[in-house]
Design a protein around this motif. Structure first.
Motif, PDB file in Angstrom:
ATOM      1  N   ALA A   4       0.821  -1.206   0.000  1.00 30.59           N
ATOM      2  CA  ALA A   4       0.000   0.000   0.000  1.00 30.59           C
ATOM      3  C   ALA A   4       0.855   1.256   0.000  1.00 30.59           C
ATOM      4  CB  ALA A   4      -0.928   0.003   1.211  1.00 30.59           C
ATOM      5  N   ASN A   5       2.017   1.187   0.616  1.00 32.03           N
ATOM      6  CA  ASN A   5       2.925   2.328   0.616  1.00 32.03           C
ATOM      7  C   ASN A   5       3.676   2.472  -0.708  1.00 32.03           C
ATOM      8  OD1 ASN A   5       3.228   3.826   3.408  1.00 32.03           O
ATOM      9  ND2 ASN A   5       2.829   1.682   3.894  1.00 32.03           N
ATOM     10  N   ASP A   6       3.629   1.444  -1.535  1.00 30.77           N
ATOM     11  CA  ASP A   6       4.288   1.487  -2.847  1.00 30.77           C
ATOM     12  C   ASP A   6       3.374   2.037  -3.941  1.00 30.77           C
ATOM     13  OD1 ASP A   6       6.518   0.350  -1.721  1.00 30.77           O
ATOM     14  OD2 ASP A   6       6.121  -1.671  -2.479  1.00 30.77           O
ATOM     15  N   ILE A   7       2.066   1.815  -3.814  1.00 26.55           N
ATOM     16  CA  ILE A   7       1.103   2.179  -4.858  1.00 26.55           C
ATOM     17  C   ILE A   7       0.426   3.489  -4.452  1.00 26.55           C
ATOM     18  CG2 ILE A   7      -0.870   1.419  -6.221  1.00 26.55           C
ATOM     19  CD1 ILE A   7       1.663  -0.299  -6.549  1.00 26.55           C
ATOM     20  N   GLU A   8       0.775   4.574  -5.124  1.00 30.33           N
ATOM     21  CA  GLU A   8       0.379   5.918  -4.691  1.00 30.33           C
ATOM     22  C   GLU A   8      -1.116   6.095  -4.432  1.00 30.33           C
ATOM     23  OE1 GLU A   8       0.712   9.860  -7.098  1.00 30.33           O
ATOM     24  OE2 GLU A   8       2.564   9.676  -5.928  1.00 30.33           O
ATOM     25  N   PHE A  23      -3.213   4.191  -3.227  1.00 30.02           N
ATOM     26  CA  PHE A  23      -3.580   3.575  -1.959  1.00 30.02           C
ATOM     27  C   PHE A  23      -3.190   4.446  -0.769  1.00 30.02           C
ATOM     28  CE2 PHE A  23      -4.581  -0.016  -4.465  1.00 30.02           C
ATOM     29  CZ  PHE A  23      -5.347  -0.875  -3.691  1.00 30.02           C
ATOM     30  N   ALA A  24      -2.409   5.477  -1.016  1.00 28.21           N
ATOM     31  CA  ALA A  24      -2.030   6.429   0.030  1.00 28.21           C
ATOM     32  C   ALA A  24      -2.804   7.734  -0.082  1.00 28.21           C
ATOM     33  CB  ALA A  24      -0.528   6.698  -0.018  1.00 28.21           C
ATOM     34  N   MET A  25      -3.765   7.798  -0.999  1.00 24.90           N
ATOM     35  CA  MET A  25      -4.587   8.999  -1.156  1.00 24.90           C
ATOM     36  C   MET A  25      -5.867   8.873  -0.336  1.00 24.90           C
ATOM     37  SD  MET A  25      -4.307   9.896  -5.219  1.00 24.90           S
ATOM     38  CE  MET A  25      -2.760  10.430  -5.951  1.00 24.90           C
ATOM     39  N   ARG A  26      -6.284  10.012   0.252  1.00 28.49           N
ATOM     40  CA  ARG A  26      -7.505  10.044   1.036  1.00 28.49           C
ATOM     41  C   ARG A  26      -8.289  11.326   0.741  1.00 28.49           C
ATOM     42  NH1 ARG A  26      -5.641   5.789   1.351  1.00 28.49           N
ATOM     43  NH2 ARG A  26      -5.148   4.519   3.182  1.00 28.49           N
ATOM     44  N   LEU A  27      -9.573  11.266   1.003  1.00 29.02           N
ATOM     45  CA  LEU A  27     -10.432  12.440   0.920  1.00 29.02           C
ATOM     46  C   LEU A  27     -10.552  13.048   2.311  1.00 29.02           C
ATOM     47  CD1 LEU A  27     -13.302  11.151  -1.380  1.00 29.02           C
ATOM     48  CD2 LEU A  27     -11.797  13.079  -1.851  1.00 29.02           C
ATOM     49  N   VAL A  28     -10.139  14.281   2.452  1.00 27.24           N
ATOM     50  CA  VAL A  28     -10.215  14.988   3.730  1.00 27.24           C
ATOM     51  C   VAL A  28     -10.976  16.294   3.487  1.00 27.24           C
ATOM     52  CG1 VAL A  28      -8.942  15.988   5.654  1.00 27.24           C
ATOM     53  CG2 VAL A  28      -8.016  13.996   4.456  1.00 27.24           C
ATOM     54  N   GLU A  29     -12.171  16.365   4.041  1.00 27.01           N
ATOM     55  CA  GLU A  29     -13.025  17.542   3.881  1.00 27.01           C
ATOM     56  C   GLU A  29     -13.177  17.925   2.404  1.00 27.01           C
ATOM     57  OE1 GLU A  29     -11.282  20.495   6.381  1.00 27.01           O
ATOM     58  OE2 GLU A  29     -11.960  19.531   8.224  1.00 27.01           O
ATOM     59  N   GLY A  30     -13.369  16.890   1.569  1.00 28.36           N
ATOM     60  CA  GLY A  30     -13.636  17.100   0.158  1.00 28.36           C
ATOM     61  C   GLY A  30     -12.419  17.317  -0.708  1.00 28.36           C
ATOM     62  N   VAL A  89      -8.323  16.062  -1.868  1.00 24.31           N
ATOM     63  CA  VAL A  89      -7.500  14.862  -1.996  1.00 24.31           C
ATOM     64  C   VAL A  89      -6.120  15.122  -1.397  1.00 24.31           C
ATOM     65  CG1 VAL A  89      -6.526  13.162  -3.580  1.00 24.31           C
ATOM     66  CG2 VAL A  89      -8.726  14.239  -4.104  1.00 24.31           C
ATOM     67  N   TRP A  90      -5.722  14.234  -0.499  1.00 28.23           N
ATOM     68  CA  TRP A  90      -4.412  14.339   0.143  1.00 28.23           C
ATOM     69  C   TRP A  90      -3.642  13.041  -0.057  1.00 28.23           C
ATOM     70  CZ3 TRP A  90      -2.530  18.548   3.093  1.00 28.23           C
ATOM     71  CH2 TRP A  90      -3.430  19.616   3.224  1.00 28.23           C
ATOM     72  N   LEU A  91      -2.334  13.175  -0.240  1.00 27.51           N
ATOM     73  CA  LEU A  91      -1.434  12.026  -0.374  1.00 27.51           C
ATOM     74  C   LEU A  91      -0.617  11.919   0.910  1.00 27.51           C
ATOM     75  CD1 LEU A  91      -0.097   9.785  -2.113  1.00 27.51           C
ATOM     76  CD2 LEU A  91       1.508  11.541  -2.920  1.00 27.51           C
ATOM     77  N   PHE A  92      -0.728  10.781   1.597  1.00 24.92           N
ATOM     78  CA  PHE A  92      -0.045  10.593   2.873  1.00 24.92           C
ATOM     79  C   PHE A  92       1.315   9.931   2.679  1.00 24.92           C
ATOM     80  CE2 PHE A  92      -4.230  11.564   4.274  1.00 24.92           C
ATOM     81  CZ  PHE A  92      -4.073  12.141   5.525  1.00 24.92           C
ATOM     82  N   GLU A  93       2.237  10.365   3.491  1.00 21.44           N
ATOM     83  CA  GLU A  93       3.624   9.871   3.392  1.00 21.44           C
ATOM     84  C   GLU A  93       3.737   8.430   3.848  1.00 21.44           C
ATOM     85  OE1 GLU A  93       7.918  10.878   5.492  1.00 21.44           O
ATOM     86  OE2 GLU A  93       6.494  12.504   5.163  1.00 21.44           O
ATOM     87  N   GLN A  94       2.967   8.058   4.857  1.00 16.29           N
ATOM     88  CA  GLN A  94       3.034   6.691   5.392  1.00 16.29           C
ATOM     89  C   GLN A  94       1.641   6.168   5.668  1.00 16.29           C
ATOM     90  OE1 GLN A  94       6.025   5.465   8.411  1.00 16.29           O
ATOM     91  NE2 GLN A  94       4.292   4.882   9.703  1.00 16.29           N
ATOM     92  N   ILE A  95       1.405   4.924   5.254  1.00 15.08           N
ATOM     93  CA  ILE A  95       0.131   4.263   5.487  1.00 15.08           C
ATOM     94  C   ILE A  95       0.321   3.160   6.521  1.00 15.08           C
ATOM     95  CG2 ILE A  95      -1.698   2.872   4.448  1.00 15.08           C
ATOM     96  CD1 ILE A  95      -1.711   5.836   3.649  1.00 15.08           C
ATOM     97  N   ASN A  96      -0.483   3.202   7.579  1.00 12.77           N
ATOM     98  CA  ASN A  96      -0.463   2.195   8.627  1.00 12.77           C
ATOM     99  C   ASN A  96      -1.696   1.297   8.478  1.00 12.77           C
ATOM    100  OD1 ASN A  96       1.932   3.370   9.804  1.00 12.77           O
ATOM    101  ND2 ASN A  96       0.620   5.010  10.574  1.00 12.77           N
ATOM    102  N   LEU A 137     -10.239   6.909  13.975  1.00 10.31           N
ATOM    103  CA  LEU A 137     -10.625   7.887  12.960  1.00 10.31           C
ATOM    104  C   LEU A 137      -9.459   8.290  12.065  1.00 10.31           C
ATOM    105  CD1 LEU A 137     -12.955  10.213  15.071  1.00 10.31           C
ATOM    106  CD2 LEU A 137     -13.601   8.354  13.541  1.00 10.31           C
ATOM    107  N   ALA A 138      -8.304   7.710  12.298  1.00  9.69           N
ATOM    108  CA  ALA A 138      -7.146   8.041  11.467  1.00  9.69           C
ATOM    109  C   ALA A 138      -7.387   7.574  10.039  1.00  9.69           C
ATOM    110  CB  ALA A 138      -5.885   7.391  12.025  1.00  9.69           C
ATOM    111  N   CYS A 139      -7.076   8.435   9.077  1.00  8.39           N
ATOM    112  CA  CYS A 139      -7.314   8.034   7.691  1.00  8.39           C
ATOM    113  C   CYS A 139      -6.033   7.601   6.987  1.00  8.39           C
ATOM    114  CB  CYS A 139      -8.010   9.149   6.914  1.00  8.39           C
ATOM    115  SG  CYS A 139      -7.046  10.637   6.676  1.00  8.39           S
ATOM    116  N   ASN A 140      -4.871   7.797   7.605  1.00  8.03           N
ATOM    117  CA  ASN A 140      -3.627   7.362   6.973  1.00  8.03           C
ATOM    118  C   ASN A 140      -3.377   5.882   7.282  1.00  8.03           C
ATOM    119  OD1 ASN A 140      -3.110   7.961   9.729  1.00  8.03           O
ATOM    120  ND2 ASN A 140      -0.917   8.043   9.310  1.00  8.03           N
ATOM    121  N   CYS A 141      -4.362   5.052   6.925  1.00  8.90           N
ATOM    122  CA  CYS A 141      -4.268   3.641   7.261  1.00  8.90           C
ATOM    123  C   CYS A 141      -5.057   2.811   6.268  1.00  8.90           C
ATOM    124  CB  CYS A 141      -4.788   3.391   8.676  1.00  8.90           C
ATOM    125  SG  CYS A 141      -6.532   3.813   8.872  1.00  8.90           S
ATOM    126  N   LEU A 142      -4.917   1.501   6.382  1.00  6.17           N
ATOM    127  CA  LEU A 142      -5.787   0.525   5.751  1.00  6.17           C
ATOM    128  C   LEU A 142      -6.707  -0.026   6.829  1.00  6.17           C
ATOM    129  CD1 LEU A 142      -3.061  -1.620   3.907  1.00  6.17           C
ATOM    130  CD2 LEU A 142      -4.409   0.224   2.886  1.00  6.17           C
TER     131      LEU A 142
END
Length: 220
Positions: free
Chosen positions: A67-71, A73-80, A82-89, A141-146
């Motif tokens: 998931a940390n290799d495929i960009e 999979f590190a993207m999330r919607l935050v208040e509408g 798109v954000w790319l997170f450095e690390q996915i837990n 509630l953390a979104c930088n995760c699977l």
């Protein structure tokens, strides 16, 4: 805020090739799609058994690593946005002896030995607390995760999740099923947000995961 936004980068939609796709899918009443695959896991299962390591820990480690290799999979919607997170837990379901479950919060680690040590502590902590614990509210509630579940009793071919709209969305949901020792196959359900990715990105994730499974000795 429940997410490490300081380690995330906002995607400028005007520079993103998927801008129109994002605009098309983001307001769907159900913007998620689910793909179930037959994951070839025999090589990782045999490697784990021969080296006396946890098969469960090994495929969790690689699921997070992929998931940390495929960009996407590190993207999330935050208040509408798109954000790319450095690390996915990962938030991983753990079953207690009374057949209720808890969520354990696993952080990505630099190597497998550290991951196993961290996982053991995280599972023990999760099982020692009530469902609605301080950890539940601080990490749930953390979104930088699977979101990862395991159904080791079932060989499924389709899957659907209970869902709840929240401030943060787009978290991929993975479910690993029963490993078949005869065929070497383990079912895997992958649910993702269509505004953030397409089928090709799920295929890339599965291919990367399979690479890790087939070459475990290089990464463990």
């Amino acid at each position: 805020m429940h997410t490490p936004m300081e380690s995330a980068k906002k995607i400028e939609l005007s520079q993103w090739p998927r801008q129109q796709h994002f605009e098309f899918y983001k307001n769907f009443s159900d913007p998620y799609f689910n793909i179930c695959v037959e994951l070839e896991a025999e090589s990782l299962f045999n490697f784990s058994r021969l080296n006396n390591i946890s098969f469960f820990n090994s495929y969790l480690y690689f699921a997070m690593k992929a998931a940390n290799d495929i960009e996407p999979f590190a993207m999330r919607l935050v208040e509408g946005e798109v954000w790319l997170f450095e690390q996915i837990n990962a938030n991983v379901v753990q079953l207690k002896e009374d057949e209720t479950f808890r969520f354990s919060y696993l952080q990505q680690q630099d190597n497998f030995a550290l991951f196993c040590q961290h996982t053991k502590q995280a599972i023990a902590l999760a099982k020692s607390q009530p469902f609605f614990s301080e950890q539940f509210y601080s990490t749930g509630l953390a979104c930088n995760c699977l979101h990862i579940s395991v159904l080791p009793w079932l060989n499924f071919t389709s899957f659907s999740h209970a869902s709840n709209h929240s401030e943060y969305s787009g978290i991929p949901k993975l479910v690993f099923g029963k490993y078949n020792k005869r065929t070497g196959i383990m079912p895997l359900s992958i649910e993702v947000h269509h505004a953030l990715m397409d089928g090709i990105h799920v295929a890339q994730y599965v291919a990367r995961l399979k690479h890790y499974f087939d070459n475990a000795s290089k990464y463990i």
